[in-house]
Enzyme design. Structure first.
Site, short mmCIF file in Angstrom:
data_model
loop_
_atom_site.label_atom_id
_atom_site.label_comp_id
_atom_site.label_asym_id
_atom_site.label_seq_id
_atom_site.Cartn_x
_atom_site.Cartn_y
_atom_site.Cartn_z
CD GLU A 31 -27.28 -31.94 18.22
OE1 GLU A 31 -27.02 -31.03 19.02
OE2 GLU A 31 -27.84 -32.99 18.55
CB THR A 80 -22.33 -34.17 23.83
OG1 THR A 80 -23.66 -34.22 24.36
CG2 THR A 80 -22.25 -35.12 22.66
N1 HSE Z 1 -24.90 -39.86 19.41
C1 HSE Z 1 -24.52 -38.76 20.25
C2 HSE Z 1 -23.52 -39.27 21.28
C3 HSE Z 1 -25.74 -38.21 20.92
O1 HSE Z 1 -23.82 -40.30 21.90
O2 HSE Z 1 -22.47 -38.68 21.45
C4 HSE Z 1 -25.47 -37.06 21.84
O3 HSE Z 1 -26.68 -36.72 22.49
#
Ligand code: HSE
Length: 315
Positions: free
Chosen positions: A133, A186
């Site tokens: 991530e 993201t």
């Molecule tokens: N919590 C993260 C965001 C998840 O919302 O940026 C990304 O899939």
């Protein structure tokens, strides 16, 4: 004990919904019938070697690939002399908001761990998958990788040191997810967020997270419905998702308990009590998007209670 007679394993790496409205970066759940297929094999060459990726154009170089980075993090902690080959059939599109990078990272570390005879527990695998991530969006959040590895609903209380709780799933809960086929990175969806939150909004948000967790334990669908409110992130991100407001009201009219942005979007999820209602919500979402020129796909899924599934041993 290490499965020395096994050459490899085929597995299913599930998609996931992160945030779940009020729980930005802390809540997530695992989806049953959306995900990637992977094959992990032992290699005589130390390190991680990505052999093939079907379905998406992604880097094969291990250090530039989320699966590679997650696998290398595991090997670094366990034994850097070992080597594994990875083949991925990607059904989850990167930038879709249903945990594409998390599935690849979770599948890799779960598969290697399986071949090594499970030296790590599913929770201990989470930090390795989080490295994927970090590569994908610059933030090592765990709200997709935790449900992809542990299954069910998860709550990440803290990432460093990691503290993850698995939460129960109300028996009849079903999710509907629409994926409008536009890419929302993201990193971009994180960049639009304000760095400061008013006390008033913070109070509302933590009240909703607490109530949502309680609703899962109590199987209280009305409370769950009232808790699916996001005062902080959704208002900033919804502008990135075409027809978001129409989708939300169509879901509600079709009987959904509530809806919100799936992860960082552009996918939108809705919760329903029962698969029948979840399918009606899917039709309602379909009606909103068929009037647009944006291609889309819709999934209806129960919550998957285990994370990565092992499908076949390769001897
Ligand atoms: N919590 C993260 C965001 C998840 O919302 O940026 C990304 O899939």
């Amino acid at each position: 004990m290490e499965k020395v007679n096994l050459q490899g394993v085929k597995l299913f790496a599930p998609a996931s919904i992160a945030n779940i409205s009020c729980g930005f970066d802390v809540l997530g759940l695992c989806l049953e019938n959306i995900g990637d297929y992977m094959e992990i094999r032992r290699s005589e060459k130390a390190g991680i070697h990505i052999k093939s990726i079907i379905g998406q154009d992604l880097p094969l170089e291990a250090k530039k690939n989320v699966a590679g980075v997650a696998g290398l993090a595991l090997l670094e902690a366990h034994n850097p002399q070992l080597g594994f080959e990875i083949s991925i059939e990607k059904n989850i599109k990167p930038g879709s908001g249903i945990g594409s990078s998390a599935a690849s990272a979770a599948g890799t570390v779960a598969g290697i761990n399986y071949l090594l005879g499970n030296p790590f527990s599913p929770t201990e695998l989470v930090p390795f998958a989080m490295e994927g991530e970090r590569l994908a969006c610059g933030s090592a959040h765990a709200d997709n990788v935790a449900p992809a590895l542990l299954g069910g609903f998860t709550l990440v209380r803290n990432t460093n040191p990691l503290d993850v709780c698995k939460l129960p799933t109300p028996l009849e809960l079903a999710a509907t997810v629409i994926h409008p086929k536009i890419e929302v990175k993201t990193s971009d969806a994180r960049a639009v967020l304000k760095q400061r939150v008013s006390l008033e909004k913070a109070i509302s948000q933590w009240a909703n997270v607490g109530a949502l967790v309680s609703s899962l334990y109590e199987e209280d669908y009305d409370l769950l419905s009232r808790s699916l409110v996001d005062e902080i992130v959704e208002p900033a991100r919804s502008i990135l998702i075409p027809h978001f407001v129409q989708l939300k009201s169509a879901c509600k009219e079709a009987g959904a308990l509530g809806s919100g942005i799936s992860g960082s979007g552009p996918s939108v999820f809705a919760f329903s009590r029962g698969m029948n209602t979840a399918h009606k919500v899917a039709q309602a979402m379909h009606q909103v998007y068929e009037k647009t020129d944006i291609p889309f796909e819709i999934h209806v899924s129960p919550v998957k209670q285990s994370g990565v599934s092992f499908l076949e041993d390769i001897t």
